[in-house]
Design a protein around this motif. Structure first.
Motif, PDB file in Angstrom:
ATOM      1  N   ILE A   1     -83.144  86.808  38.970  1.00 54.44           N
ATOM      2  CA  ILE A   1     -83.652  87.668  40.049  1.00 54.44           C
ATOM      3  C   ILE A   1     -83.745  89.101  39.552  1.00 54.44           C
ATOM      4  O   ILE A   1     -82.740  89.668  39.108  1.00 54.44           O
ATOM      5  CB  ILE A   1     -82.707  87.604  41.270  1.00 54.44           C
ATOM      6  N   GLY A   2     -84.951  89.683  39.645  1.00 50.84           N
ATOM      7  CA  GLY A   2     -85.132  91.036  39.129  1.00 50.84           C
ATOM      8  C   GLY A   2     -85.658  92.007  40.168  1.00 50.84           C
ATOM      9  O   GLY A   2     -86.454  91.636  41.034  1.00 50.84           O
ATOM     10  N   PHE A   3     -85.224  93.280  40.068  1.00 50.87           N
ATOM     11  CA  PHE A   3     -85.672  94.319  40.997  1.00 50.87           C
ATOM     12  C   PHE A   3     -85.325  95.694  40.421  1.00 50.87           C
ATOM     13  O   PHE A   3     -84.472  95.802  39.547  1.00 50.87           O
ATOM     14  CB  PHE A   3     -85.022  94.126  42.377  1.00 50.87           C
ATOM     15  N   PRO A   4     -85.978  96.746  40.920  1.00 50.97           N
ATOM     16  CA  PRO A   4     -85.633  98.106  40.480  1.00 50.97           C
ATOM     17  C   PRO A   4     -84.563  98.728  41.384  1.00 50.97           C
ATOM     18  O   PRO A   4     -84.407  98.320  42.538  1.00 50.97           O
ATOM     19  CB  PRO A   4     -86.951  98.864  40.667  1.00 50.97           C
ATOM     20  N   VAL A   5     -83.864  99.716  40.846  1.00 51.94           N
ATOM     21  CA  VAL A   5     -82.981 100.535  41.686  1.00 51.94           C
ATOM     22  C   VAL A   5     -83.858 101.572  42.383  1.00 51.94           C
ATOM     23  O   VAL A   5     -84.728 102.166  41.764  1.00 51.94           O
ATOM     24  CB  VAL A   5     -81.938 101.273  40.812  1.00 51.94           C
TER      25      VAL A   5
END
Ligand SMILES: Cc1cc2nc3c(=O)[nH]c(=O)nc-3n(C[C@H](O)[C@H](O)[C@H](O)COP(=O)(O)O)c2cc1C
Length: 170
Positions: free
Chosen positions: A48-52
């Motif tokens: 699971i990937g996402f930006p801060v």
């Protein structure tokens, strides 16, 4: 083994890391942005990937993770503007807190590991943040020159290595 790689990405940095991880997998695999995922059923592991954003996971990411991950085997990949391994204790501490927030969001899941790297702050976004009147967001906008070109070839290689390490620990 069946693996899902899923991501939320506004300006494409996290998508690049997702694609690098996806390409490195040699088992049965699926890649989808968050908005095309309605269940984690049938997968042995989910990357699971996402930006801060604004010092932690953005609201849609929080909702997605708390809805789908409880009880699931997952691994995180995160992009951020802050420099990894900064000498400045303020920024080092800030990054540590941001990553702690990402990790703690997954308290109900079986978290196998977390990869993170810098992601370029896009020019249109930096220009918008510069006019936000929010000193913290303006501070990030001023950091743009230090973020250009990330994730770079080296970081994408590290992301692939991360994925292989996670798989070998299953
Ligand atoms: C509105 C906004 C807020 C952001 N806030 C932070 C932050 O608090 N900390 C940080 O390290 N990076 C912050 N960033 C930088 C992004 O995390 C970074 O550019 C990321 O790689 C973007 O990923 P994406 O291209 O997948 O959307 C922010 C970016 C935006 C647009």
């Amino acid at each position: 083994m069946r693996i899902l790689v899923t991501y939320w990405s506004k300006s494409g940095n996290t998508r690049k890391v997702a694609e690098a991880i996806f390409k490195s997998l040699s088992c049965e695999k699926v890649i989808k942005p968050f908005d095309q995922v309605d269940s984690f059923e049938g997968f042995d592991l989910i990357f699971i990937g996402f930006p801060v954003m604004q010092f932690g996971p953005p609201a849609p990411v929080r909702k997605f993770i708390t809805t789908f991950t409880p009880g699931k085997k997952i691994a995180l990949f995160v992009t951020h503007a802050l420099i990894t391994g900064s000498e400045d204790p303020h920024y080092r501490n800030l990054l540590r807190k941001e990553l702690d927030q990402c990790r703690s969001l997954c308290a109900g899941a079986d978290l196998m590991g977390m990869f993170h790297c810098q992601g370029e702050l896009s020019k249109p976004i930096a220009d918008t943040l510069l006019t936000s009147n929010n000193p913290l967001l303006m501070e990030f906008a001023a950091m743009r020159p230090l973020t250009i070109g990330h994730p770079d070839v080296h970081e994408l290689e590290e992301a692939r290595d991360f994925a292989q390490t996670i798989i070998s620990g299953l």
